[in-house]
Write a protein that holds these residues in place. Structure first.
Motif, PDB file in Angstrom:
ATOM      1  N   GLN A 140      14.376 -13.716  18.732  1.00  0.00           N
ATOM      2  CA  GLN A 140      13.775 -12.485  18.230  1.00  0.00           C
ATOM      3  C   GLN A 140      13.487 -12.565  16.739  1.00  0.00           C
ATOM      4  O   GLN A 140      12.526 -11.971  16.248  1.00  0.00           O
ATOM      5  CB  GLN A 140      14.690 -11.297  18.532  1.00  0.00           C
ATOM      6  N   GLU A 143      10.196 -14.312  16.618  1.00  0.00           N
ATOM      7  CA  GLU A 143       9.125 -13.867  17.496  1.00  0.00           C
ATOM      8  C   GLU A 143       7.902 -13.359  16.750  1.00  0.00           C
ATOM      9  O   GLU A 143       6.781 -13.435  17.256  1.00  0.00           O
ATOM     10  CB  GLU A 143       9.625 -12.791  18.464  1.00  0.00           C
ATOM     11  N   ARG A 369      14.989  -6.110  13.343  1.00  0.00           N
ATOM     12  CA  ARG A 369      13.885  -6.302  14.286  1.00  0.00           C
ATOM     13  C   ARG A 369      12.696  -5.406  13.910  1.00  0.00           C
ATOM     14  O   ARG A 369      11.536  -5.829  13.942  1.00  0.00           O
ATOM     15  CB  ARG A 369      14.336  -5.977  15.706  1.00  0.00           C
TER      16      ARG A 369
END
Length: 841
Positions: A140, A143, A369
């Motif tokens: 992640q 990503e 994130r």
């Protein structure tokens, strides 16, 4: 009895099995509710507040008290693994590794101690999920970054480790389940079957994560997604719709179909799931997937309609749904930007606000994130938005991409500077320098920190940044001495820019030490004396200034240079720290002022003709003030006062009385007093020398029992003082013996050889003069021709010959010196030699 110390049958296996779901669901969404137990609630509360260390300590303490109850130990180990994983997930990258290792070690320790117990399968599955969570986190973090394939290797490695571990446990369970049929001991075959279903669900998730490590649309990605989808279908055939796992498997199947591009199939399955009255958590996650399906259809307005149904149900929030809100806002911003709509700023503002809401509701992991998505979506095309640039820099730093973070901070700082936001500009440029320093790139750190300070010199922290630049430059000098000039320039620049700031005193201390190391005594002393009285280093600065002054004046004296004015000026500099405009001493004495008094008195006593009275006045005032004076300082001041009083004929009795009170002084303090007495004797007339000589001998006697504590050089100095004092007191025989011992111990000491020769020539008998003649010839032979000492040796040789009656020989020596080019012109003894020649003729 507390559950964690009770037997396994106190709870349902379903609730225990839920523990193996929680870890990876923490990455993808929130955790399902566990059994209603005090300890579970307590630990969940600690984790929600991110008090991970406290939760870990709680688990470890309970494990020590668990005894032989394997079910309680298993539950606690599962809770500990969950806590370690949550701790690592919410920690900066550089702090995670030890936490992951502790989690793996705890699981392996449990399995090793219970190799035959079925409970180990629960712990081993949780250990594999910890590895999967680690790989998913790494994936992640990459990503939304443009990373080379090699950047994905760590994520791939961890996910493949998890796949292999899960597949290995799955095979063991396939063998173990039939063996457990009808067993009443440990986990039953049905419980292990339920565990296997959970495991295969997680294995499907692992393959989906593998797919997301590959480039979109590649064969590797499609193959991994198809494997994941097939595994999920298989799990659905093994469980009933009443199984708590059923809805989670369906939702993951929706994700796989969406990623495979089967949007219609994903929509049909999602509609089925939503119509089955799922629980609150599953409902919120399904709402997030509904929005993503519309985003994949390039219909952000419909995605917005999905998220407009609300962020929460019954007060419950979902990190996945909040993240879908952010994805939708950014998609709408992007579309508005393409259409040049006036709504563009509004959607970006909503996206930024959503990031803040995500951090408040879901913690640093989700904030990271969210920041990554915001920066990588809006950063490049955000119209130079400063907030986006700052987020990008922060994100790169947290991910350990330090070189990229530095560039981003530098870019953001320059933009803030251009916008007139000096405070923000300074902080951003400062951060770039701090990262360089943390990486031990000291040369670059010095450049960046200096640039940050000079770009915004009025910022309160600018002097600190500049001083830190100097500190970094000092590290460069340690590795490369040739870079010293740049370091010195930085210190000088600091004193020019911020002379009144507290940091300037630290810069003065550093600069003073360099100048002192370079033997620039006068310059070092000046710098030290400029340190402000408010500085924490003030006392140290005055001590260093005193040390430099002492060495500076001693070197001038040894070189035979006139230095009376330098000594006077130096003494006045120290006295100016003590005396007010009316020349009054302070009423309150600090350690620093006492050090200044010592320094001023020492200079007056040893280097200033007629300065003994002023020295004694200062010392008496300082000693009389009392207060919290350090005993060692008091002894040193008293020792100097003895010497100052002894140089004043009317106060010799006071000096003798004080000397008796110094019997317990340290060797160094007594030695300093002896040295001060020598300086006083040198400045005194013949009668004064004789009076002081007696005190010198008494002081030397006090030192005798502690002689062994002195260095070899200090012992020689003490012996010389004794010899001089004996000579000054008229004890020539004992003085001659003392000089003889000194000469034997120091045959290469030219100054001592010369002093002994002068002592002999000062005698009143022929024998002394004959010895003096021989000694002065030795001094001449051991001196470099035409130096001051060589000329003194020639003059005194001729004078000894004259006193012995050899006028012709003395005249012949002087005539030879005159005739040998360049003759007597310019020599230090020219006048004395010409006068002696006249006497001889």
């Amino acid at each position: 009895m507390n559950f964690l110390l009770s037997g396994r049958r106190d709870v349902t296996f379903t609730s225990r099995l839920a523990w193996t779901l929680v870890l990876t669901i923490m990455i993808g969404t929130s955790a399902p509710a566990l059994a209603d137990r005090y300890d579970d609630q307590y630990l969940d509360g600690l984790r929600e507040r991110r008090l991970f260390s406290l939760a870990e300590s709680f688990c470890l303490q309970r494990l020590q008290a668990a005894g032989n109850a394997i079910d309680a130990e298993c539950d606690l180990t599962l809770a500990l693994l969950r806590t370690y994983a949550a701790h690592a997930i919410n920690s900066p990258r550089e702090l995670r590794e030890p936490i992951w290792q502790k989690a793996h070690a705890a699981a392996q320790d449990f399995a090793a101690r219970h190799p035959a117990d079925a409970e180990r399968f629960l712990v081993l599955v949780q250990d594999a999920l910890t590895t999967l969570a680690r790989g998913e986190l790494l994936r992640q973090e990459l990503e939304t970054r443009s990373a080379a394939g090699t950047d994905k290797e760590p994520a791939l490695e961890q996910i493949l480790l998890a796949v292999n571990a899960l597949e290995s446990i799955d095979k063991e369970l396939t063998r173990e389940i039939p063996r457990r049929a009808g067993s009443r001991e440990g986990l039953s075959d049905s419980e292990l079957f339920a565990l296997q279903n959970n495991l295969r669900y997680q294995l499907a998730r692992a393959h989906r994560n593998l797919a997301l490590c590959y480039e979109e649309g590649t064969a590797n990605q499609v193959n991994s997604l198809q494997q994941a989808s097939g595994m999920l279908t298989d799990v659905l055939t093994r469980i009933g719709e009443a199984d708590p796992l059923y809805g989670n498997v369906q939702l993951d199947q929706v994700v796989c179909l969406r990623l495979l591009g089967d949007l219609d199939g994903a929509q049909r399955l999602l509609t089925t799931l939503q119509s089955s009255s799922p629980g609150v958590e599953l409902l919120l996650r399904a709402r997030a997937e509904a929005a993503r399906l519309q985003l994949d259809r390039q219909k952000p307005e419909l995605a917005y309609a999905e998220i407009s149904r609300g962020r929460n149900v019954g007060g419950r929030l979902s990190a996945e749904l909040d993240f879908a809100h952010l994805e939708t806002y950014l998609a709408l911003w992007k579309k508005a930007q393409e259409e040049n709509s006036d709504q563009t700023p509004g959607w970006l503002a909503k996206a930024k606000a959503m990031v803040e809401q995500i951090e408040r509701a879901h913690g640093p992991y989700w904030r990271r994130r969210a920041d990554r998505l915001l920066v990588n979506t809006a950063g490049a095309g955000g119209g130079g938005d400063l907030d986006i640039l700052v987020r990008q820099a922060d994100r790169l730093y947290l991910e350990g991409a330090f070189a990229e973070a530095i560039t981003a901070y530098d870019q953001a700082g320059r933009q803030a500077l251009a916008a007139g936001s000096d405070e923000q500009a300074f902080l951003l440029l400062y951060r770039a320098g701090l990262i360089e320093q943390k990486q031990k790139h000291y040369a670059d750190a010095a450049l960046r920190l200096r640039a940050a300070a000079l770009a915004t010199p009025e910022q309160p922290q600018a002097p600190d940044a500049h001083l830190l630049a100097a500190h970094s430059a000092a590290q460069v000098v340690a590795a490369d001495p040739a870079s010293l000039p740049a370091y010195l320039d930085l210190l000088e620049e600091h004193l020019t820019r911020w002379p009144e700031k507290p940091t300037a005193d630290k810069a003065r201390m550093w600069l003073g030490r360099i100048r002192e190391h370079q033997h620039s005594w006068s310059e070092a002393m000046r710098i030290y004396l400029e340190v402000s009285p408010q500085a924490s280093d003030y006392a140290s600065a005055l001590e260093a200034a005193s040390r430099c002054a002492k060495t500076y004046l001693a070197e001038l004296k040894a070189a035979g240079q006139p230095y009376d004015q330098q000594a006077e000026n130096t003494a006045l500099q120290f006295e100016s720290l003590l005396l007010d405009e009316q020349q009054r001493l302070p009423t309150t004495w600090t350690p620093a002022l006492r050090e200044a008094a010592i320094a001023a008195a020492r200079i007056r006593l040893q280097h200033s003709a007629g300065g003994q009275a002023r020295a004694s006045s200062i010392l008496e005032g300082a000693l009389a003030a009392g207060g919290d004076a350090d005993p060692a300082w008091r002894t040193s001041a008293t020792a100097l006062l003895v010497a100052a009083l002894a140089a004043q004929p009317s106060r010799l009795a006071e000096a003798e009385k004080m000397l008796r009170e110094l019997a317990d002084a340290s060797p160094q303090e007594l030695l300093e007093m002896v040295s001060g007495l020598s300086a006083a004797a040198e400045a005194a007339g013949p009668q004064g020398k004789e009076r002081i000589a007696g005190l010198q001998l008494k002081a030397a006697a006090l030192l005798a029992p502690q002689r062994a504590k002195l260095s070899a050089a200090s012992q020689s100095m003490l012996d010389l003082v004794q010899a001089q004092a004996l000579a000054a007191g008229g004890n020539r025989d004992q003085a001659a013996q003392a000089y003889t011992r000194l000469i034997a111990a120091n045959p290469r000491d030219g100054g001592l050889q010369e002093e002994y020769a002068a002592f002999l020539l000062a005698g009143a008998d022929r024998a002394s003069w004959e010895q003096a003649l021989l000694q002065w010839r030795r001094v001449g032979q051991g001196s470099r021709p035409r130096t001051d000492r060589w000329w003194r040796a020639k003059y005194n040789t001729a004078l000894a010959m004259y006193r012995l009656g050899d006028k012709a020989g003395a005249a012949e020596l002087i005539q030879y010196l005159k005739a040998t080019p360049p003759g007597l012109d310019g020599s230090s003894e020219q006048t004395a030699l010409e006068q002696l020649l006249k006497l001889c003729q």
